[in-house]
Design an enzyme around this catalytic site. Structure first.
Site, PDB file in Angstrom:
ATOM      1  N   HIS A 150       0.944  -1.188  -0.131  1.00 55.68           N
ATOM      2  CA  HIS A 150      -0.090   0.098  -0.090  1.00 55.68           C
ATOM      3  C   HIS A 150       1.022   1.197   0.029  1.00 55.68           C
ATOM      4  CE1 HIS A 150       0.644  -0.788   4.327  1.00 55.68           C
ATOM      5  NE2 HIS A 150       0.826   0.585   4.137  1.00 55.68           N
TER       6      HIS A 150
HETATM    7  C1  T46 Z   1       3.099   0.805   6.971  1.00 53.74           C
HETATM    8  C2  T46 Z   1       3.739  -0.310   7.110  1.00 53.74           C
HETATM    9  C3  T46 Z   1       5.206  -0.095   6.969  1.00 53.74           C
HETATM   10  C4  T46 Z   1      -4.199  -0.086  13.423  1.00 53.74           C
HETATM   11  O1  T46 Z   1      -5.416  -0.276  13.905  1.00 53.74           O
HETATM   12  N1  T46 Z   1      -3.406   0.902  13.969  1.00 53.74           N
HETATM   13  C5  T46 Z   1      -2.264   1.202  13.382  1.00 53.74           C
HETATM   14  O2  T46 Z   1      -1.567   2.162  13.911  1.00 53.74           O
HETATM   15  C6  T46 Z   1      -1.552   0.190  12.475  1.00 53.74           C
HETATM   16  C7  T46 Z   1      -0.243   0.534  11.891  1.00 53.74           C
HETATM   17  C8  T46 Z   1      -2.563  -0.598  11.886  1.00 53.74           C
HETATM   18  N2  T46 Z   1      -3.813  -0.984  12.368  1.00 53.74           N
HETATM   19  C9  T46 Z   1      -4.786  -1.892  11.841  1.00 53.74           C
HETATM   20  C10 T46 Z   1      -5.025  -1.794  10.382  1.00 53.74           C
HETATM   21  C11 T46 Z   1      -5.171  -3.285   9.833  1.00 53.74           C
HETATM   22  O3  T46 Z   1      -6.521  -3.776  10.108  1.00 53.74           O
HETATM   23  O4  T46 Z   1      -3.859  -3.111  11.925  1.00 53.74           O
HETATM   24  C12 T46 Z   1      -4.214  -3.979  10.846  1.00 53.74           C
HETATM   25  C13 T46 Z   1      -2.822  -4.490  10.028  1.00 53.74           C
HETATM   26  O5  T46 Z   1      -2.161  -3.293   9.388  1.00 53.74           O
HETATM   27  P1  T46 Z   1      -1.667  -3.425   7.749  1.00 53.74           P
HETATM   28  O6  T46 Z   1      -2.379  -4.516   7.176  1.00 53.74           O
HETATM   29  O7  T46 Z   1      -1.861  -1.869   7.215  1.00 53.74           O
HETATM   30  O8  T46 Z   1      -0.236  -3.671   8.160  1.00 53.74           O
HETATM   31  P2  T46 Z   1       1.023  -3.653   7.233  1.00 53.74           P
HETATM   32  O9  T46 Z   1       1.935  -4.400   8.149  1.00 53.74           O
HETATM   33  O10 T46 Z   1       0.719  -4.029   5.730  1.00 53.74           O
HETATM   34  O11 T46 Z   1       1.441  -2.174   7.337  1.00 53.74           O
HETATM   35  C14 T46 Z   1       1.977  -1.481   8.354  1.00 53.74           C
HETATM   36  C15 T46 Z   1       1.327   0.017   8.553  1.00 53.74           C
HETATM   37  O12 T46 Z   1      -0.384  -0.187   8.566  1.00 53.74           O
HETATM   38  C16 T46 Z   1       1.538   0.835   7.427  1.00 53.74           C
HETATM   39  O13 T46 Z   1       1.185   2.215   7.720  1.00 53.74           O
HETATM   40  O14 T46 Z   1       3.524   1.743   6.117  1.00 53.74           O
HETATM   41  O15 T46 Z   1       3.222  -1.329   8.234  1.00 53.74           O
END
Ligand code: T46
Length: 127
Positions: A42
């Site tokens: 993303h």
């Molecule tokens: C990024 C990369 C490097 C929250 O509720 N609060 C938070 O502060 C974060 C970071 C995530 N979430 C929730 C959103 C999703 O439902 O946790 C779940 C997993 O997040 P995501 O699929 O976005 O995780 P990654 O590892 O793909 O991405 C993360 C960060 O979300 C993103 O900002 O740049 O790490």
């Protein structure tokens, strides 16, 4: 990043927030990376981040709409700044890797662009 090493008791790493390009409003961390999986996939419209590996190693690919760069991060490397608008992919994490991220803004799902074609159109519109 500064590391203060003590051969008899361990290493202490430190970042002074005043030395960062932004004042962090949030910190999160990722562990238990699953073998062969990727995370990220993303971009963010406004969010800036600092990625720091606390344990292990992984690769973060960044795509800015034109060029792709790959960054291998480990406990001995410097932090990686991820500026807004970059499509990111985290991959090839070694077992036991722990990634900590300092973020410039509170969590806001509307700041994410999670669809590749939407990202390409958004990127084109910002040029
Ligand atoms: C990024 C990369 C490097 C929250 O509720 N609060 C938070 O502060 C974060 C970071 C995530 N979430 C929730 C959103 C999703 O439902 O946790 C779940 C997993 O997040 P995501 O699929 O976005 O995780 P990654 O590892 O793909 O991405 C993360 C960060 O979300 C993103 O900002 O740049 O790490």
């Amino acid at each position: 990043m500064k590391t203060i090493s003590d051969a008899t008791s361990g290493d202490l790493g430190v970042i002074e927030f005043q030395d960062l390009p932004f004042a962090p409003k949030r910190v999160y961390w990722i562990r238990n990376f699953q073998l062969g999986s990727t995370r990220g996939n993303h971009a963010h419209r406004h969010l800036s981040q600092i990625a720091i590996v606390l344990q292990g190693r992984l690769i973060i690919d960044l795509f800015d709409g034109n060029d792709r760069t790959s960054h291998e991060l480990s406990v001995t490397s410097d932090y990686l700044e991820i500026t807004p608008g970059k499509w990111r992919v985290m991959r090839d994490a070694a077992p036991g890797t722990v990634l900590m991220v300092l973020a410039s803004l509170e969590y806001d799902e509307s700041d994410y662009i999670r669809d590749w074609n939407t990202y390409l159109k958004w990127h084109e519109s910002t040029r």
